[in-house]
Design an enzyme around this catalytic site. Sequence first.
Site, PDB file in Angstrom:
ATOM      1  N   TYR A 155       0.834  -1.208   0.000  1.00 36.83           N
ATOM      2  CA  TYR A 155       0.000   0.000   0.000  1.00 36.83           C
ATOM      3  C   TYR A 155       0.869   1.259   0.000  1.00 36.83           C
ATOM      4  CZ  TYR A 155      -3.768   3.104   1.697  1.00 36.83           C
ATOM      5  OH  TYR A 155      -4.692   4.117   1.858  1.00 36.83           O
ATOM      6  N   LYS A 159       1.089   4.135  -2.893  1.00 36.80           N
ATOM      7  CA  LYS A 159       0.701   5.503  -2.566  1.00 36.80           C
ATOM      8  C   LYS A 159       1.842   6.495  -2.810  1.00 36.80           C
ATOM      9  CE  LYS A 159      -3.565   4.947  -1.376  1.00 36.80           C
ATOM     10  NZ  LYS A 159      -4.605   5.404  -2.333  1.00 36.80           N
TER      11      LYS A 159
END
Length: 292
Positions: A155, A159
Amino acid sequence: MEIDLTGRTAIVTGAGGGLGRAHALALAAHGARIVVNDVGGGAGSVVQEIISLGGEAVADATDITDPAAVNAMIDTAQENWGGVDILVNNAGILRDRSFAKMGMDDFRAVMEVHLMGSVHCTKAVWAGMRERRYGRIIFTTSSSGLFGNFGQANYGAAKMALVGLMQTLRLEGERYDIRVNCLSPSAATRMTDGLYQSEDLSRLHPGLVAPGVVALSSDDAPNGAILCAGAGSFEVAKILLTQGLCLGEHGSAGAILSSWHSINDHQDAFIPAHGPDQFAHEISRADSRLTS
């Protein structure tokens, strides 16, 4: 300052609930027409909410990991409303696990939705925005990418990759009045279930983040910002370059470590306008050392 988005068309991905729903409702409240995208359901009910409040919206179930389907979604929006002015890349998934235990399928799945899904949507609207010489694009980054978070290597990588994408597209789109920014939200959604205590989550309503999306979607939006938002608080994250220390051509690894305090000193740190500014700074420091 009053923000009027009347006549603007916005696509919000992952808008069937949580942050995406809040973003869609806020944009509609300011006059934008909304394509409510969500592959997991819920888009129809958000559309009905918008219509009941006097707005215009259509539901869309496109899987943003499928570039052909994304192109079809953009074509439909253009046929109905003449083009896409605002793109809010919000859709995402979680596959949390420590890196030692994380399977590569879970890593790729997160990258595919967060990063490549955003790339597909942005690529699909880019030519039209350039042609009309107007566009507002928002990528959803995260504190996990900006600052790290245990168990979220996939993640966080996705990001932070979106920040790098934003940094280049803000430059490439500037001459066409395409402004590209990142939003780093803190909100209680289905993606945060079980991660935080209930008393903290009660203050992190998604609706308190949505004004940030409206601001970044407006005519007066900044370009190249990383806007952090949560609990009604708004901040800007920056990527800084320290003044550093020029050790010359014979600088050693040991000298780097022994000089780390000076290299890492934040005094007079600055924000490069683009990548080549790092090279220019380093050459300038080297030249100064030779002439001193």
